[in-house]
Design a protein around this motif. Structure first.
Motif, PDB file in Angstrom:
ATOM      1  N   VAL A 280      -1.624   0.534   4.161  1.00 40.10           N
ATOM      2  CA  VAL A 280      -3.023   0.810   3.817  1.00 40.10           C
ATOM      3  C   VAL A 280      -3.785   1.399   5.004  1.00 40.10           C
ATOM      4  N   LYS A 281      -4.977   1.906   4.737  1.00 40.62           N
ATOM      5  CA  LYS A 281      -5.855   2.371   5.822  1.00 40.62           C
ATOM      6  C   LYS A 281      -6.358   1.164   6.616  1.00 40.62           C
ATOM      7  N   THR A 282      -6.844   1.408   7.831  1.00 41.73           N
ATOM      8  CA  THR A 282      -7.277   0.292   8.693  1.00 41.73           C
ATOM      9  C   THR A 282      -8.334  -0.580   8.008  1.00 41.73           C
ATOM     10  N   TRP A 283      -9.307   0.054   7.343  1.00 38.92           N
ATOM     11  CA  TRP A 283     -10.386  -0.731   6.728  1.00 38.92           C
ATOM     12  C   TRP A 283      -9.930  -1.446   5.462  1.00 38.92           C
ATOM     13  N   GLN A 284      -8.730  -1.122   4.974  1.00 40.75           N
ATOM     14  CA  GLN A 284      -8.194  -1.805   3.795  1.00 40.75           C
ATOM     15  C   GLN A 284      -7.302  -2.989   4.183  1.00 40.75           C
ATOM     16  N   LEU A 285      -7.110  -3.189   5.488  1.00 44.62           N
ATOM     17  CA  LEU A 285      -6.211  -4.270   5.931  1.00 44.62           C
ATOM     18  C   LEU A 285      -6.757  -5.679   5.655  1.00 44.62           C
TER      19      LEU A 285
ATOM     20  N   GLY B  85       0.870  -1.185   0.000  1.00 49.35           N
ATOM     21  CA  GLY B  85       0.000   0.000   0.000  1.00 49.35           C
ATOM     22  C   GLY B  85       0.895   1.219   0.000  1.00 49.35           C
ATOM     23  N   THR B  86       1.105   1.781  -1.213  1.00 43.66           N
ATOM     24  CA  THR B  86       2.102   2.847  -1.352  1.00 43.66           C
ATOM     25  C   THR B  86       1.404   4.191  -1.420  1.00 43.66           C
ATOM     26  N   GLY B  87       0.913   4.633  -0.256  1.00 47.06           N
ATOM     27  CA  GLY B  87       0.257   5.925  -0.172  1.00 47.06           C
ATOM     28  C   GLY B  87       1.133   6.896   0.589  1.00 47.06           C
TER      29      GLY B  87
ATOM     30  N   THR C 148       0.818  13.368   2.328  1.00 48.18           N
ATOM     31  CA  THR C 148      -0.314  13.188   1.421  1.00 48.18           C
ATOM     32  C   THR C 148       0.184  12.669   0.075  1.00 48.18           C
ATOM     33  N   LEU C 149      -0.551  11.721  -0.478  1.00 48.95           N
ATOM     34  CA  LEU C 149      -0.302  11.299  -1.862  1.00 48.95           C
ATOM     35  C   LEU C 149      -1.064  12.301  -2.726  1.00 48.95           C
ATOM     36  N   VAL C 150      -0.339  13.232  -3.330  1.00 53.51           N
ATOM     37  CA  VAL C 150      -1.040  14.318  -4.031  1.00 53.51           C
ATOM     38  C   VAL C 150      -1.440  13.936  -5.452  1.00 53.51           C
TER      39      VAL C 150
ATOM     40  N   ARG D  94       4.086   9.554  13.206  1.00 56.01           N
ATOM     41  CA  ARG D  94       3.598  10.933  13.363  1.00 56.01           C
ATOM     42  C   ARG D  94       4.248  11.761  12.278  1.00 56.01           C
ATOM     43  N   LEU D  95       3.447  12.100  11.279  1.00 52.73           N
ATOM     44  CA  LEU D  95       3.932  12.930  10.176  1.00 52.73           C
ATOM     45  C   LEU D  95       2.721  13.466   9.439  1.00 52.73           C
ATOM     46  N   PHE D  96       2.932  14.494   8.649  1.00 55.98           N
ATOM     47  CA  PHE D  96       1.844  15.044   7.836  1.00 55.98           C
ATOM     48  C   PHE D  96       2.206  14.788   6.383  1.00 55.98           C
TER      49      PHE D  96
ATOM     50  N   THR E 215       3.403  -2.302  11.901  1.00 56.89           N
ATOM     51  CA  THR E 215       2.221  -1.506  11.561  1.00 56.89           C
ATOM     52  C   THR E 215       2.528   0.000  11.634  1.00 56.89           C
ATOM     53  N   VAL E 216       1.755   0.767  10.870  1.00 60.68           N
ATOM     54  CA  VAL E 216       1.896   2.234  10.918  1.00 60.68           C
ATOM     55  C   VAL E 216       0.530   2.889  11.128  1.00 60.68           C
ATOM     56  N   GLN E 217      -0.518   2.077  11.192  1.00 59.78           N
ATOM     57  CA  GLN E 217      -1.897   2.591  11.173  1.00 59.78           C
ATOM     58  C   GLN E 217      -2.244   3.337  12.466  1.00 59.78           C
ATOM     59  N   ASN E 218      -3.101   4.331  12.329  1.00 62.76           N
ATOM     60  CA  ASN E 218      -3.736   4.916  13.512  1.00 62.76           C
ATOM     61  C   ASN E 218      -4.722   3.899  14.063  1.00 62.76           C
TER      62      ASN E 218
ATOM     63  N   PHE F 259       7.655  -1.833  -3.544  1.00 65.79           N
ATOM     64  CA  PHE F 259       6.368  -1.204  -3.251  1.00 65.79           C
ATOM     65  C   PHE F 259       5.260  -2.001  -3.922  1.00 65.79           C
ATOM     66  N   ILE F 260       4.204  -2.292  -3.163  1.00 71.03           N
ATOM     67  CA  ILE F 260       3.023  -2.938  -3.750  1.00 71.03           C
ATOM     68  C   ILE F 260       1.962  -1.850  -3.889  1.00 71.03           C
ATOM     69  N   ALA F 261       1.462  -1.711  -5.099  1.00 68.26           N
ATOM     70  CA  ALA F 261       0.501  -0.634  -5.375  1.00 68.26           C
ATOM     71  C   ALA F 261      -0.484  -1.140  -6.414  1.00 68.26           C
TER      72      ALA F 261
HETATM   73  N1  LIG Z   1      -1.286  10.582   6.046  1.00 69.77           N
HETATM   74  C1  LIG Z   1      -0.742  10.852   7.204  1.00 69.77           C
HETATM   75  O1  LIG Z   1      -0.130  11.913   7.366  1.00 69.77           O
HETATM   76  C2  LIG Z   1      -0.813   9.881   8.348  1.00 69.77           C
HETATM   77  C3  LIG Z   1      -1.509   8.676   8.251  1.00 69.77           C
HETATM   78  N2  LIG Z   1      -1.445   7.767   9.287  1.00 69.77           N
HETATM   79  C4  LIG Z   1      -2.089   6.462   9.181  1.00 69.77           C
HETATM   80  O2  LIG Z   1      -1.391   5.689   8.209  1.00 69.77           O
HETATM   81  C5  LIG Z   1      -2.284   4.755   7.585  1.00 69.77           C
HETATM   82  C6  LIG Z   1      -2.176   4.910   6.065  1.00 69.77           C
HETATM   83  O3  LIG Z   1      -2.694   6.192   5.741  1.00 69.77           O
HETATM   84  P1  LIG Z   1      -2.268   7.001   4.433  1.00 69.77           P
HETATM   85  O4  LIG Z   1      -0.904   6.647   4.021  1.00 69.77           O
HETATM   86  O5  LIG Z   1      -2.599   8.421   4.702  1.00 69.77           O
HETATM   87  O6  LIG Z   1      -3.318   6.403   3.376  1.00 69.77           O
HETATM   88  P2  LIG Z   1      -3.286   6.506   1.784  1.00 69.77           P
HETATM   89  O7  LIG Z   1      -4.691   6.369   1.331  1.00 69.77           O
HETATM   90  O8  LIG Z   1      -2.503   7.689   1.346  1.00 69.77           O
HETATM   91  O9  LIG Z   1      -2.462   5.214   1.373  1.00 69.77           O
HETATM   92  C7  LIG Z   1      -3.000   3.923   1.339  1.00 69.77           C
HETATM   93  C8  LIG Z   1      -2.518   3.303   0.044  1.00 69.77           C
HETATM   94  O10 LIG Z   1      -2.753   1.912   0.086  1.00 69.77           O
HETATM   95  C9  LIG Z   1      -3.267   1.549  -1.190  1.00 69.77           C
HETATM   96  N3  LIG Z   1      -3.996   0.302  -1.127  1.00 69.77           N
HETATM   97  C10 LIG Z   1      -5.123   0.023  -0.443  1.00 69.77           C
HETATM   98  N4  LIG Z   1      -5.511  -1.239  -0.640  1.00 69.77           N
HETATM   99  C11 LIG Z   1      -4.611  -1.772  -1.513  1.00 69.77           C
HETATM  100  C12 LIG Z   1      -4.491  -3.029  -2.141  1.00 69.77           C
HETATM  101  N5  LIG Z   1      -5.380  -4.009  -1.917  1.00 69.77           N
HETATM  102  N6  LIG Z   1      -3.461  -3.247  -2.991  1.00 69.77           N
HETATM  103  C13 LIG Z   1      -2.567  -2.266  -3.241  1.00 69.77           C
HETATM  104  N7  LIG Z   1      -2.620  -1.036  -2.670  1.00 69.77           N
HETATM  105  C14 LIG Z   1      -3.641  -0.796  -1.825  1.00 69.77           C
HETATM  106  C15 LIG Z   1      -4.165   2.703  -1.554  1.00 69.77           C
HETATM  107  O11 LIG Z   1      -4.495   2.653  -2.917  1.00 69.77           O
HETATM  108  P3  LIG Z   1      -5.959   3.156  -3.424  1.00 69.77           P
HETATM  109  O12 LIG Z   1      -5.879   4.649  -3.439  1.00 69.77           O
HETATM  110  O13 LIG Z   1      -6.076   2.522  -4.759  1.00 69.77           O
HETATM  111  O14 LIG Z   1      -6.975   2.654  -2.424  1.00 69.77           O
HETATM  112  C16 LIG Z   1      -3.267   3.871  -1.176  1.00 69.77           C
HETATM  113  O15 LIG Z   1      -2.341   4.184  -2.181  1.00 69.77           O
HETATM  114  C17 LIG Z   1      -3.669   5.068   8.129  1.00 69.77           C
HETATM  115  O16 LIG Z   1      -3.991   4.170   9.156  1.00 69.77           O
HETATM  116  C18 LIG Z   1      -3.531   6.490   8.695  1.00 69.77           C
HETATM  117  O17 LIG Z   1      -4.395   6.735   9.769  1.00 69.77           O
HETATM  118  C19 LIG Z   1      -0.702   8.004  10.414  1.00 69.77           C
HETATM  119  C20 LIG Z   1      -0.012   9.181  10.554  1.00 69.77           C
HETATM  120  C21 LIG Z   1      -0.060  10.230   9.568  1.00 69.77           C
END
Ligand SMILES: NC(=O)C1=CN([C@@H]2O[C@H](COP(=O)(O)OP(=O)(O)OC[C@H]3O[C@@H](n4cnc5c(N)ncnc54)[C@H](OP(=O)(O)O)[C@@H]3O)[C@@H](O)[C@H]2O)C=CC1
Ligand SMILES: CC(C)(CO)C(=O)C(=O)O
Length: 314
Positions: free
Chosen positions: A76-81, A7-9, A130-132, A126-128, A100-103, A28-30
């Motif tokens: 990934v987000k918690t609901w995507q786990l 999950g490369t966000g 965004t995937l822009v 802890r960071l701010f 893990t890195v999830q909130n 990276f898996i994306a």
């Molecule tokens: N952003 C932040 O600053 C912070 C975030 N967090 C926590 O970190 C965690 C991740 O958040 P964040 O990085 O912001 O989320 P993002 O949405 O930016 O990143 C999640 C990535 O995972 C990808 N993904 C989801 N499901 C799959 C899958 N099945 N296969 C491949 N890729 C997948 C998503 O792709 P797609 O878009 O296609 O779904 C997306 O690119 C959360 O729990 C958040 O609360 C904690 C501290 C700070």
């Protein structure tokens, strides 16, 4: 070190990018446009700690192409786990750690139940960030902290080794703790109050602090979650309110949380794993939580709409 970021966000991409920049073997898996951008143009990170562009990067859609690694970072987000657990299993060998890195306070449990608790180390980021746009991450604010710890608090060689790896990596502020469970609750206090009040008001942290009524909501939410933490056997330090407010004051006036950004964008959010968890556990232990209950209820209709479970247009 062989590392897979699933999950490369915003978060997985940032930390994986920094580890790759430091010379580790990161894959990276994306999926979708993000995968195509990574494979075509690499990973670009604009960061207050230094911009960089990794091209080429190793990016795949199928974890089976990677096989067993030393470290898995689920990004990934918690609901995507839950949907990625079968894929994640393909990355796990006998010595693999999953960090893990999830909130929230239960991602390590979700992963541990499926893949074996012995593989999981809990982390807090802890960071701010965004995937822009596909393949492009912006990291604002200051340090990008990564706090890790074994769930039983022991200082095992494997947790110390990964801590040393993070510590040696530019752009990551590494921390090691012997009480990650309490730290997860302390982070939940902060992200749920900030995220919840920010989401219902649609206002940034500077505004929430300066308007007495929203500051009172923040404080009420923090007190309630601290009481829920105590009811779960994780009492927080007496100064949790002061510390949380001090963290908020240190943020840019226009700062928002990832929860709030998702809610405001009309996307599915981590409402259930953050505020929903607080409300559920408060009910179970008869801890009063009127602020969090109200925030949860107020956010539920748009959350259900974002999940496709409710349809309305106004
Ligand atoms: N952003 C932040 O600053 C912070 C975030 N967090 C926590 O970190 C965690 C991740 O958040 P964040 O990085 O912001 O989320 P993002 O949405 O930016 O990143 C999640 C990535 O995972 C990808 N993904 C989801 N499901 C799959 C899958 N099945 N296969 C491949 N890729 C997948 C998503 O792709 P797609 O878009 O296609 O779904 C997306 O690119 C959360 O729990 C958040 O609360 C904690 C501290 C700070
Ligand atoms: C604390 C904060 C706001 C930044 O790390 C966060 O965790 C988030 O945006 O999800």
């Amino acid at each position: 070190m062989r590392i897979a970021v699933y999950g490369t966000g915003a978060v997985g991409g940032y930390y994986g990018g920094r580890l790759a920049q430091a010379g580790h073997d990161v894959t990276f898996i994306a999926r979708g446009e993000n995968l195509r951008a990574l494979q075509t143009n690499g990973l670009r990170i604009d960061s207050t700690l230094g911009d960089f562009h990794l091209n080429p990067v190793k990016a795949v859609s199928d974890p089976a192409e990677i096989g067993g690694v030393d470290v898995v970072i689920p990004g990934v987000k918690t609901w995507q786990l839950p949907p990625i657990l079968p894929g994640m299993a393909k990355l796990v060998g006998p010595e693999t750690i999953i960090v893990t890195v999830q909130n929230g306070v239960d991602s390590h449990l979700v992963i541990g139940e499926a893949l074996g608790h012995e593989h999981v180390i809990a982390g807090i980021t802890r960071l701010f960030s965004t995937l822009v746009e596909p393949g492009h991450i912006v990291h604002g604010g200051g340090a990008a902290q990564f706090l890790i710890g074994e769930l039983d608090g022991s200082l095992t060689p494997r947790v110390q080794r990964f801590y040393e790896t993070l510590k040696a990596t530019h752009g990551i502020t590494a921390e090691l703790t012997t009480d990650i469970q309490t730290e997860l609750w302390a982070k939940l206090v902060m992200i749920t109050s900030f995220g919840g009040v920010g989401s219902v008001t649609r206002a940034p942290i500077g505004v929430l602090l300066s308007v007495p009524q929203t500051r009172a909501l923040l404080e009420g939410s923090i007190r309630e979650i601290a009481a829920v933490a105590a009811s779960q056997g994780h009492p927080l330090a007496a100064d949790v309110l002061e510390k949380s407010l001090a963290f908020f004051k240190g943020q840019p006036y226009l700062g928002t949380s990832s929860l709030q950004r998702d809610v405001m964008a009309g996307k599915r959010s981590e409402l259930d794993s953050l505020i929903g968890t607080v409300v559920r556990l408060a009910h179970e232990k008869n801890v009063p939580a009127p602020v969090n209950e109200t925030i949860y209820a107020a956010l539920l209709p748009t959350e259900l709409k974002a999940r496709g479970e409710l349809e309305f247009t106004i």
